[in-house]
Motif scaffolding. Structure first.
Motif, PDB file in Angstrom:
ATOM      1  N   SER A  98       0.809  -1.213   0.000  1.00 44.03           N
ATOM      2  CA  SER A  98       0.000   0.000   0.000  1.00 44.03           C
ATOM      3  C   SER A  98       0.844   1.266   0.000  1.00 44.03           C
ATOM      4  O   SER A  98       0.479   2.261  -0.633  1.00 44.03           O
ATOM      5  CB  SER A  98      -0.950  -0.002   1.203  1.00 44.03           C
ATOM      6  OG  SER A  98      -0.224  -0.078   2.423  1.00 44.03           O
ATOM      7  N   VAL A  99       1.960   1.234   0.714  1.00 48.54           N
ATOM      8  CA  VAL A  99       2.846   2.385   0.825  1.00 48.54           C
ATOM      9  C   VAL A  99       4.286   1.915   0.873  1.00 48.54           C
ATOM     10  O   VAL A  99       4.563   0.736   1.089  1.00 48.54           O
ATOM     11  CB  VAL A  99       2.555   3.247   2.073  1.00 48.54           C
ATOM     12  CG1 VAL A  99       1.166   3.850   2.003  1.00 48.54           C
ATOM     13  CG2 VAL A  99       2.721   2.414   3.336  1.00 48.54           C
ATOM     14  N   ASN A 100       5.204   2.838   0.691  1.00 47.80           N
ATOM     15  CA  ASN A 100       6.630   2.546   0.805  1.00 47.80           C
ATOM     16  C   ASN A 100       7.315   3.708   1.504  1.00 47.80           C
ATOM     17  O   ASN A 100       8.204   4.356   0.938  1.00 47.80           O
ATOM     18  CB  ASN A 100       7.240   2.285  -0.573  1.00 47.80           C
ATOM     19  CG  ASN A 100       8.664   1.754  -0.486  1.00 47.80           C
ATOM     20  OD1 ASN A 100       9.115   1.308   0.565  1.00 47.80           O
ATOM     21  ND2 ASN A 100       9.377   1.804  -1.609  1.00 47.80           N
ATOM     22  N   LEU A 101       6.913   3.955   2.727  1.00 45.73           N
ATOM     23  CA  LEU A 101       7.462   5.069   3.489  1.00 45.73           C
ATOM     24  C   LEU A 101       8.938   4.882   3.809  1.00 45.73           C
ATOM     25  O   LEU A 101       9.666   5.863   3.961  1.00 45.73           O
ATOM     26  CB  LEU A 101       6.667   5.264   4.781  1.00 45.73           C
ATOM     27  CG  LEU A 101       5.179   5.591   4.615  1.00 45.73           C
ATOM     28  CD1 LEU A 101       4.521   5.746   5.974  1.00 45.73           C
ATOM     29  CD2 LEU A 101       4.990   6.846   3.787  1.00 45.73           C
ATOM     30  N   ALA A 102       9.367   3.636   3.928  1.00 46.22           N
ATOM     31  CA  ALA A 102      10.757   3.343   4.254  1.00 46.22           C
ATOM     32  C   ALA A 102      11.647   3.243   3.030  1.00 46.22           C
ATOM     33  O   ALA A 102      12.834   2.944   3.159  1.00 46.22           O
ATOM     34  CB  ALA A 102      10.842   2.051   5.062  1.00 46.22           C
TER      35      ALA A 102
END
Length: 125
Positions: A98-102
């Motif tokens: 869903s996300v790739n904040l890292a």
């Protein structure tokens, strides 16, 4: 909340083709990436291909590059597999992030939180 379902696996002869599909539930699901991984008996799970949904770029593992192609439909990711080899035999899993904040690699399994049940692909020699 999000369910991924793979389909299209089966038994094919070497040199043949197969198209896998991965359908995601929820029309509101807007992933960062969708990926395909595979695992053969006694082997580590291997990255196959991935799509950065936000950008539209695709990535392929070295072992499948030039033979496999990703494409998309309505809440669906397809993996077209051509020139299949016996070593392609494995259970193929669809995965969603869903996300790739890292800022993890799109090939990293840890990026993906949603996984399908897997579909068996068997390539006979």
């Amino acid at each position: 909340q999000v369910e991924l379902v793979e389909s299209g696996g089966g038994l094919v002869q070497a040199g043949g083709s197969l198209r896998l599909s991965c359908s995601a539930s929820g029309r509101t699901f807007s992933p960062y990436a969708m990926g395909w991984f595979r695992q053969a008996p006694g082997k580590e799970r291997q990255f196959v291909a991935a799509l950065n949904w936000r950008v539209g770029s695709t990535y392929y593992g070295d072992s499948v590059k030039g033979r496999f192609t990703l494409s998309t439909g309505k809440n669906t990711v397809y993996l077209q597999m051509n020139s299949l080899k016996p070593e392609d035999t494995a259970i193929y899993y669809c995965a969603g992030a869903s996300v790739n904040l890292a800022l993890k690699s799109i090939t990293a399994q840890s990026l993906y939180e949603f996984w399908g049940q897997g579909t068996q692909v068997t390539v006979s020699s």
